[in-house]
Scaffold this motif. Structure first.
Motif, PDB file in Angstrom:
ATOM      1  N   UNK A 147       0.821  -1.208   0.000  1.00  0.00           N
ATOM      2  CA  UNK A 147       0.000   0.000   0.000  1.00  0.00           C
ATOM      3  C   UNK A 147       0.858   1.261   0.000  1.00  0.00           C
ATOM      4  N   UNK A 148       0.465   2.229  -0.804  1.00  0.00           N
ATOM      5  CA  UNK A 148       1.217   3.484  -0.758  1.00  0.00           C
ATOM      6  C   UNK A 148       0.261   4.641  -0.471  1.00  0.00           C
ATOM      7  N   UNK A 149       0.785   5.595   0.269  1.00  0.00           N
ATOM      8  CA  UNK A 149       0.012   6.781   0.631  1.00  0.00           C
ATOM      9  C   UNK A 149       0.254   7.817  -0.463  1.00  0.00           C
ATOM     10  N   UNK A 150      -0.743   8.016  -1.316  1.00  0.00           N
ATOM     11  CA  UNK A 150      -0.585   8.945  -2.441  1.00  0.00           C
ATOM     12  C   UNK A 150      -0.553  10.372  -1.912  1.00  0.00           C
ATOM     13  N   UNK A 151      -1.428  10.682  -0.965  1.00  0.00           N
ATOM     14  CA  UNK A 151      -1.310  11.897  -0.152  1.00  0.00           C
ATOM     15  C   UNK A 151      -2.038  11.626   1.157  1.00  0.00           C
ATOM     16  N   UNK A 152      -2.220  12.620   1.979  1.00  0.00           N
ATOM     17  CA  UNK A 152      -2.747  12.300   3.328  1.00  0.00           C
ATOM     18  C   UNK A 152      -4.166  11.728   3.291  1.00  0.00           C
ATOM     19  N   UNK A 153      -4.900  11.965   2.222  1.00  0.00           N
ATOM     20  CA  UNK A 153      -6.285  11.484   2.148  1.00  0.00           C
ATOM     21  C   UNK A 153      -6.480  10.260   1.250  1.00  0.00           C
ATOM     22  N   UNK A 154      -5.459   9.898   0.492  1.00  0.00           N
ATOM     23  CA  UNK A 154      -5.643   8.853  -0.531  1.00  0.00           C
ATOM     24  C   UNK A 154      -4.588   7.759  -0.386  1.00  0.00           C
ATOM     25  N   UNK A 155      -5.059   6.526  -0.160  1.00  0.00           N
ATOM     26  CA  UNK A 155      -4.131   5.391  -0.125  1.00  0.00           C
ATOM     27  C   UNK A 155      -4.499   4.404  -1.234  1.00  0.00           C
ATOM     28  N   UNK A 156      -3.475   3.807  -1.831  1.00  0.00           N
ATOM     29  CA  UNK A 156      -3.693   2.885  -2.952  1.00  0.00           C
ATOM     30  C   UNK A 156      -3.013   1.552  -2.680  1.00  0.00           C
ATOM     31  N   UNK A 157      -3.706   0.462  -3.006  1.00  0.00           N
ATOM     32  CA  UNK A 157      -3.060  -0.859  -2.949  1.00  0.00           C
ATOM     33  C   UNK A 157      -3.523  -1.699  -4.137  1.00  0.00           C
ATOM     34  N   UNK A 158      -2.583  -2.419  -4.746  1.00  0.00           N
ATOM     35  CA  UNK A 158      -2.920  -3.288  -5.872  1.00  0.00           C
ATOM     36  C   UNK A 158      -2.958  -4.759  -5.435  1.00  0.00           C
ATOM     37  N   UNK A 159      -3.928  -5.491  -5.973  1.00  0.00           N
ATOM     38  CA  UNK A 159      -3.990  -6.948  -5.804  1.00  0.00           C
ATOM     39  C   UNK A 159      -4.000  -7.554  -7.204  1.00  0.00           C
ATOM     40  N   UNK A 160      -3.430  -8.751  -7.331  1.00  0.00           N
ATOM     41  CA  UNK A 160      -3.332  -9.356  -8.665  1.00  0.00           C
ATOM     42  C   UNK A 160      -4.733  -9.650  -9.225  1.00  0.00           C
ATOM     43  N   UNK A 161      -4.998  -9.118 -10.423  1.00  0.00           N
ATOM     44  CA  UNK A 161      -6.307  -9.315 -11.051  1.00  0.00           C
ATOM     45  C   UNK A 161      -6.368 -10.553 -11.942  1.00  0.00           C
ATOM     46  N   UNK A 162      -5.187 -11.153 -12.243  1.00  0.00           N
ATOM     47  CA  UNK A 162      -5.147 -12.400 -12.997  1.00  0.00           C
ATOM     48  C   UNK A 162      -5.648 -12.309 -14.439  1.00  0.00           C
ATOM     49  N   UNK A 163      -5.732 -11.102 -14.967  1.00  0.00           N
ATOM     50  CA  UNK A 163      -6.318 -10.912 -16.302  1.00  0.00           C
ATOM     51  C   UNK A 163      -5.243 -10.918 -17.393  1.00  0.00           C
ATOM     52  N   UNK A 164      -4.239 -10.055 -17.259  1.00  0.00           N
ATOM     53  CA  UNK A 164      -3.053 -10.113 -18.116  1.00  0.00           C
ATOM     54  C   UNK A 164      -1.859  -9.813 -17.219  1.00  0.00           C
ATOM     55  N   UNK A 165      -0.674  -9.908 -17.792  1.00  0.00           N
ATOM     56  CA  UNK A 165       0.516  -9.666 -16.985  1.00  0.00           C
ATOM     57  C   UNK A 165       0.460  -8.253 -16.361  1.00  0.00           C
TER      58      UNK A 165
END
Ligand SMILES: [Zn+2]
Length: 468
Positions: A147-165
């Motif tokens: 997870x990364x904190x894009x700014x103080x109000x927005x956090x982003x995390x990626x999970x594998x979607x298994x669709x393409x690389x």
């Protein structure tokens, strides 16, 4: 906050969803290009429905052009922020955007030639190769589960979607007026048990869900059966009819799956000694990138690497990059397998191979992926007596076959499995995107039956207010 749907709304291309926070920040989920929408396509691609200069950042789910293809135009129209994506998505997107700009350049030259003769106004491409290169400086790599904190109000995390690389489920945590809310964007969901990729991963509970619905009312054939289907098509076309098996395949995903399947047939001692061509410089490039991202491979492919140093290469496979070598295949009538892009047969070298081979009963055109209803692939699937290619009629003598089990998209069962990690009662609202209208209507009914209480199917540019 508000969320507006500026693409993939009641259709499958142009994925673009804009979250506007009350503090003025705007997050764009994907920046996809509309494709195969007939004469409306160009107008749709030239009108975002929002001001790119006001967008704070982009979260990119995966590299496919219907999710990334308007990034150069976004930057050209004043976007200054960062574009967050997985490392594999960044590598693949860079190549696809250059290719998209190149195709537009070629198309514009071709169309303007006629327009000049007819005294009509000349066209401009959506963006140039230079515009596409300008996107690169905006990319920020984000690994799965970090997870990364894009700014103080927005956090982003990626999970594998298994669709393409590199494809990701985008999980966003937002703070607004001291209240926390979570939103998940599925991007495109892959299938469980993909031969190359991980299965789609589970993700934490979300308040809001935006989910794709390409195959929200269908169940695909079992994944294992596509190897047998492919084997049968090669036998019937190349061995019995002594013809050409022409397979339109997306450069990303489908091409590598085909190469992997053919390699698997070779390992099983079932691959006939034939000429196999991968006739697409783009597909060759992408296959090289795929090999550089083993972190995206599933466990069985990791295992295979121990006994086969290159699971995407087998005896008889030739990569064609030079256009003249591609054209030379037209006058070679020996049995062969040609894998070429684009997947919907709308553009690229495969269109030439189809035009060249469609009049011969010995040949087979094998459609293995999703095709936009107006694309050449979809028109061929209807097995018409004649078909128009490059504005000219061709009579259809070749066999037209399809393999549906190779889809990179989740079917109805996969989508249900994908959503199974969620407590329906906790989900405040679920938005269905990226599907054809009648499929979405059916998918909505099924989701309501499953217990999701508020299910919306947004129209293009429709905006919804959502509370934290
Ligand atoms: Zn996709």
């Amino acid at each position: 906050m508000k969320i507006a749907f500026h693409g993939a709304a009641r259709t499958v291309t142009g994925s673009k969803h804009l979250i506007s926070l009350t503090n003025g920040k705007k997050i764009l989920l994907d920046c996809g290009m509309f494709q195969g929408m007939g004469k409306d396509t160009d107008t749709l691609n030239r009108n975002f429905g929002f001001n790119p200069a006001e967008v704070t950042c982009v979260f990119l789910s995966h590299a496919h052009v219907d999710h990334s293809g308007l990034l150069p135009r976004l930057v050209k129209e004043g976007f200054k922020g960062k574009i967050y994506a997985t490392p594999a998505t960044i590598d693949v997107t860079k190549v696809l955007l250059q290719d998209s700009a190149f195709i537009q350049k070629q198309d514009t030259i071709f169309m303007n030639k006629r327009r000049r003769e007819e005294g009509r106004p000349l066209l401009e491409p959506l963006y140039t190769e230079e515009d596409a290169a300008n996107v690169n400086a905006h990319f920020v790599p984000v690994h799965y589960h970090q997870p990364i904190q894009v700014d103080k109000d927005i956090q982003l995390e990626f999970f594998d979607g298994g669709h393409i690389i590199g494809s990701a489920t985008v999980f966003v945590t937002l703070m607004e007026d001291g209240k926390r809310s979570t939103l998940v964007f599925s991007g495109d969901v892959g299938r469980y048990g993909d031969p190359i990729l991980h299965s789609p991963e589970t993700f934490p509970q979300a308040d809001y869900i935006i989910i794709e619905s390409t195959y929200g009312n269908k169940v695909h054939g079992p994944i294992e059966s596509y190897m047998d289907d492919l084997d049968r098509q090669i036998q019937e076309t190349c061995i019995h009819k002594k013809g050409k098996l022409i397979i339109p395949a997306f450069s990303v995903g489908r091409t590598q799956e085909l190469l992997y399947a053919l390699n698997d047939l070779e390992l099983a001692g079932k691959l006939p000694p034939l000429k196999y061509y991968l006739d697409s410089p783009m597909s060759t490039k992408i296959t090289e990138i795929v090999k550089q991202h083993p972190e995206c491979f599933n466990r069985s492919l990791q295992k295979l690497f121990k006994i086969d140093s290159d699971p995407f290469h087998f005896k008889g496979l030739k990569y064609i990059t030079d256009k003249r070598d591609s054209q030379a295949l037209n006058s070679d009538y020996s049995p062969m397998v040609i894998i070429s892009a684009s997947g919907m047969a709308e553009a690229g070298r495969v269109k030439h191979h189809i035009a060249n081979g469609i009049g011969n009963w010995r040949n087979t055109i094998l459609i293995i992926g999703y095709c936009e209803p107006q694309s050449l692939g979809a028109r061929l699937k209807l097995r018409p007596e004649t078909v128009t290619i490059y504005g000219m009629p061709f009579s259809v003598k070749a066999d037209i076959r399809t393999i549906d089990s190779m889809s990179a998209h989740a079917d109805y069962n996969d989508l249900c499995q994908y959503l199974a990690c969620q407590d329906q009662a906790e989900v405040k609202r679920l938005f269905i995107v990226h599907g054809e209208a009648e499929v979405q209507d059916e998918f909505k009914k099924r989701l309501l039956k499953k217990g999701f209480k508020d299910v919306e199917i947004p129209e293009l540019h429709q905006e919804f207010g959502i509370s934290p």
